[in-house]
Design a protein around this motif. Structure first.
Motif, PDB file in Angstrom:
ATOM      1  N   ILE A  33      23.525 -69.765  12.952  1.00 27.40           N
ATOM      2  CA  ILE A  33      22.677 -70.523  12.288  1.00 27.40           C
ATOM      3  C   ILE A  33      23.305 -70.765  10.837  1.00 27.40           C
ATOM      4  O   ILE A  33      23.190 -69.777  10.205  1.00 27.40           O
ATOM      5  N   ALA A  34      23.535 -71.803  10.289  1.00 29.61           N
ATOM      6  CA  ALA A  34      24.101 -72.130   9.230  1.00 29.61           C
ATOM      7  C   ALA A  34      23.148 -73.280   8.530  1.00 29.61           C
ATOM      8  O   ALA A  34      22.498 -74.315   9.182  1.00 29.61           O
ATOM      9  N   TRP A  35      22.953 -73.275   7.280  1.00 30.36           N
ATOM     10  CA  TRP A  35      22.495 -74.097   6.444  1.00 30.36           C
ATOM     11  C   TRP A  35      23.613 -74.987   5.619  1.00 30.36           C
ATOM     12  O   TRP A  35      24.469 -74.389   5.117  1.00 30.36           O
ATOM     13  N   PHE A  36      23.401 -76.294   5.657  1.00 30.39           N
ATOM     14  CA  PHE A  36      24.388 -77.283   5.060  1.00 30.39           C
ATOM     15  C   PHE A  36      23.404 -77.955   4.090  1.00 30.39           C
ATOM     16  O   PHE A  36      22.148 -78.158   4.375  1.00 30.39           O
ATOM     17  N   ARG A  37      24.094 -78.780   3.102  1.00 31.49           N
ATOM     18  CA  ARG A  37      23.355 -79.851   2.217  1.00 31.49           C
ATOM     19  C   ARG A  37      24.268 -80.946   1.987  1.00 31.49           C
ATOM     20  O   ARG A  37      25.445 -80.703   1.938  1.00 31.49           O
ATOM     21  N   GLN A  38      23.520 -82.036   1.744  1.00 30.50           N
ATOM     22  CA  GLN A  38      24.379 -83.192   1.363  1.00 30.50           C
ATOM     23  C   GLN A  38      23.720 -83.859   0.038  1.00 30.50           C
ATOM     24  O   GLN A  38      22.472 -84.514   0.290  1.00 30.50           O
ATOM     25  N   ALA A  39      24.403 -83.989  -0.905  1.00 34.82           N
ATOM     26  CA  ALA A  39      23.796 -84.881  -2.067  1.00 34.82           C
ATOM     27  C   ALA A  39      24.200 -86.217  -1.872  1.00 34.82           C
ATOM     28  O   ALA A  39      25.318 -86.392  -1.152  1.00 34.82           O
ATOM     29  N   PRO A  40      23.552 -87.048  -2.535  1.00 37.24           N
ATOM     30  CA  PRO A  40      24.014 -88.470  -2.496  1.00 37.24           C
ATOM     31  C   PRO A  40      25.313 -88.755  -3.008  1.00 37.24           C
ATOM     32  O   PRO A  40      25.872 -88.370  -3.912  1.00 37.24           O
ATOM     33  N   GLY A  41      26.009 -89.439  -1.916  1.00 34.52           N
ATOM     34  CA  GLY A  41      27.399 -89.801  -2.372  1.00 34.52           C
ATOM     35  C   GLY A  41      28.373 -88.743  -2.114  1.00 34.52           C
ATOM     36  O   GLY A  41      29.713 -89.028  -2.410  1.00 34.52           O
ATOM     37  N   LYS A  42      28.021 -87.584  -1.651  1.00 32.05           N
ATOM     38  CA  LYS A  42      28.797 -86.522  -1.646  1.00 32.05           C
ATOM     39  C   LYS A  42      29.120 -86.075  -0.275  1.00 32.05           C
ATOM     40  O   LYS A  42      28.162 -86.335   0.771  1.00 32.05           O
ATOM     41  N   GLU A  43      30.067 -85.257   0.317  1.00 30.11           N
ATOM     42  CA  GLU A  43      30.109 -84.627   1.550  1.00 30.11           C
ATOM     43  C   GLU A  43      29.182 -83.694   1.967  1.00 30.11           C
ATOM     44  O   GLU A  43      28.701 -82.888   0.920  1.00 30.11           O
ATOM     45  N   ARG A  44      28.906 -83.390   3.205  1.00 29.92           N
ATOM     46  CA  ARG A  44      27.813 -82.318   3.612  1.00 29.92           C
ATOM     47  C   ARG A  44      28.832 -80.956   3.240  1.00 29.92           C
ATOM     48  O   ARG A  44      29.967 -80.887   3.651  1.00 29.92           O
ATOM     49  N   GLU A  45      28.201 -79.920   2.842  1.00 32.12           N
ATOM     50  CA  GLU A  45      28.613 -78.794   2.299  1.00 32.12           C
ATOM     51  C   GLU A  45      27.936 -77.606   2.916  1.00 32.12           C
ATOM     52  O   GLU A  45      26.610 -77.899   3.170  1.00 32.12           O
ATOM     53  N   TRP A  46      28.541 -76.490   3.268  1.00 31.71           N
ATOM     54  CA  TRP A  46      27.745 -75.410   3.795  1.00 31.71           C
ATOM     55  C   TRP A  46      27.134 -74.716   2.724  1.00 31.71           C
ATOM     56  O   TRP A  46      27.688 -74.455   1.581  1.00 31.71           O
ATOM     57  N   VAL A  47      25.930 -74.138   2.833  1.00 34.60           N
ATOM     58  CA  VAL A  47      25.400 -73.338   1.910  1.00 34.60           C
ATOM     59  C   VAL A  47      25.352 -71.816   2.279  1.00 34.60           C
ATOM     60  O   VAL A  47      25.473 -70.924   1.473  1.00 34.60           O
ATOM     61  N   SER A  48      25.091 -71.638   3.331  1.00 39.80           N
ATOM     62  CA  SER A  48      24.734 -69.942   4.023  1.00 39.80           C
ATOM     63  C   SER A  48      24.623 -70.220   5.289  1.00 39.80           C
ATOM     64  O   SER A  48      24.367 -71.011   6.233  1.00 39.80           O
ATOM     65  N   ILE A  49      25.156 -69.117   6.014  1.00 44.07           N
ATOM     66  CA  ILE A  49      25.328 -69.042   7.250  1.00 44.07           C
ATOM     67  C   ILE A  49      24.974 -67.364   7.853  1.00 44.07           C
ATOM     68  O   ILE A  49      24.851 -66.458   7.104  1.00 44.07           O
ATOM     69  N   ILE A  50      24.083 -67.366   8.948  1.00 43.29           N
ATOM     70  CA  ILE A  50      23.676 -65.895   9.383  1.00 43.29           C
ATOM     71  C   ILE A  50      24.041 -65.926  10.878  1.00 43.29           C
ATOM     72  O   ILE A  50      23.649 -66.769  11.588  1.00 43.29           O
ATOM     73  N   ALA A  51      24.981 -64.929  11.232  1.00 43.02           N
ATOM     74  CA  ALA A  51      25.341 -64.702  12.647  1.00 43.02           C
ATOM     75  C   ALA A  51      24.356 -64.380  13.316  1.00 43.02           C
ATOM     76  O   ALA A  51      23.592 -63.706  13.032  1.00 43.02           O
ATOM     77  N   SER A  52      24.719 -64.803  14.571  1.00 43.49           N
ATOM     78  CA  SER A  52      23.844 -64.197  15.972  1.00 43.49           C
ATOM     79  C   SER A  52      24.158 -62.791  16.305  1.00 43.49           C
ATOM     80  O   SER A  52      23.161 -62.089  16.630  1.00 43.49           O
ATOM     81  N   SER A  53      25.266 -62.246  16.062  1.00 43.69           N
ATOM     82  CA  SER A  53      25.725 -61.014  16.708  1.00 43.69           C
ATOM     83  C   SER A  53      24.928 -59.898  15.805  1.00 43.69           C
ATOM     84  O   SER A  53      24.274 -59.189  16.463  1.00 43.69           O
ATOM     85  N   ASP A  54      25.360 -59.689  14.580  1.00 50.82           N
ATOM     86  CA  ASP A  54      25.024 -58.731  13.846  1.00 50.82           C
ATOM     87  C   ASP A  54      24.177 -59.099  12.563  1.00 50.82           C
ATOM     88  O   ASP A  54      23.935 -58.254  11.920  1.00 50.82           O
ATOM     89  N   GLY A  55      23.842 -60.256  12.323  1.00 54.09           N
ATOM     90  CA  GLY A  55      23.279 -60.493  11.383  1.00 54.09           C
ATOM     91  C   GLY A  55      23.888 -60.874  10.035  1.00 54.09           C
ATOM     92  O   GLY A  55      23.409 -60.991   9.092  1.00 54.09           O
ATOM     93  N   SER A  56      25.022 -60.828  10.341  1.00 50.78           N
ATOM     94  CA  SER A  56      26.079 -60.876   9.051  1.00 50.78           C
ATOM     95  C   SER A  56      25.643 -62.436   8.288  1.00 50.78           C
ATOM     96  O   SER A  56      25.375 -63.234   8.835  1.00 50.78           O
ATOM     97  N   LYS A  57      25.963 -62.175   7.021  1.00 49.03           N
ATOM     98  CA  LYS A  57      25.381 -63.479   6.295  1.00 49.03           C
ATOM     99  C   LYS A  57      26.639 -63.705   5.047  1.00 49.03           C
ATOM    100  O   LYS A  57      27.378 -63.056   4.790  1.00 49.03           O
ATOM    101  N   LEU A  58      26.682 -64.986   5.141  1.00 49.98           N
ATOM    102  CA  LEU A  58      27.454 -65.713   4.154  1.00 49.98           C
ATOM    103  C   LEU A  58      26.836 -66.535   3.016  1.00 49.98           C
ATOM    104  O   LEU A  58      26.050 -67.283   3.521  1.00 49.98           O
ATOM    105  N   TYR A  59      27.289 -66.847   2.036  1.00 53.62           N
ATOM    106  CA  TYR A  59      26.529 -67.632   1.074  1.00 53.62           C
ATOM    107  C   TYR A  59      27.904 -68.411   0.345  1.00 53.62           C
ATOM    108  O   TYR A  59      29.052 -67.786  -0.002  1.00 53.62           O
ATOM    109  N   ARG A  60      27.604 -69.478   0.090  1.00 47.26           N
ATOM    110  CA  ARG A  60      28.661 -70.394  -0.839  1.00 47.26           C
ATOM    111  C   ARG A  60      28.346 -69.656  -2.184  1.00 47.26           C
ATOM    112  O   ARG A  60      27.319 -69.160  -2.699  1.00 47.26           O
TER     113      ARG A  60
END
Length: 123
Positions: A33-60
Motif C-alpha cells: 500500500i502506498a500513499w501519494f499526493r498531488q498538489a494543484p498544478g503539480k505531478e502526483r508524488e509518492w509519500v510513503s509505502i508499506i510493503a505487504s511482505s514484511d511491513g517494510s516502510k519507505l518515506y519521502r
C-alpha cells in the motif's frame, strides 16, 4: 480490490491529521500500500509505502520524521499519521495498492487507487 481514503481536512501549520485507507476485496497483507499526493498544478508524488511482505516502510525525504505509516490487519486499514504539517504538504492524498513486495515510488506500478482525500495546511 477497492480502496477508500478518508481523514483529510484543513489544519494550521504544525497541526496533525490521520488519514485512513480502508481496503476491501483483499487483505492489506496481500498488497503493498502506498500513499501519494498531488498538489494543484503539480505531478502526483509518492509519500510513503508499506510493503505487504514484511511491513517494510519507505518515506519521502520531505516527510521523514513527521509522517508514520501503519496498518491494522483486523480493520484491513492502512493509516498515515501526519504531524508537524507544513503548507507544502497541501494536496489530495491518495492510497494505492500494488503487488506484494513492491516498493516502487512511481504511480504507474500501482493497480488500484482510492478516490483521494484533501489535506489543506494553511494559517
Amino acid at each position: 480490490v477497492q480502496l477508500q481514503a478518508s481523514g483529510g481536512g484543513s489544519v494550521q501549520p504544525g497541526g496533525s491529521l490521520r488519514l485512513s485507507c480502508a481496503v476491501s476485496g483483499a487483505s492489506v497483507d496481500s498488497h503493498t500500500i502506498a500513499w501519494f499526493r498531488q498538489a494543484p498544478g503539480k505531478e502526483r508524488e509518492w509519500v510513503s509505502i508499506i510493503a505487504s511482505s514484511d511491513g517494510s516502510k519507505l518515506y519521502r525525504e520531505s516527510v521523514r520524521g513527521r509522517f508514520t505509516v501503519s496498518k491494522d490487519n483486523s480493520r484491513n486499514t492502512v493509516y498515515l499519521q501526519m504531524s508537524g504539517l507544513k503548507p507544502e504538504d497541501t494536496g489530495v492524498y491518495y492510497c494505492s495498492a500494488g503487488l506484494p513486495r513492491l516498493m516502487a515510488t512511481s504511480p504507474g506500478y500501482y493497480d488500484y487507487w482510492g478516490q483521494g482525500t484533501l489535506v489543506t495546511v494553511s494559517s
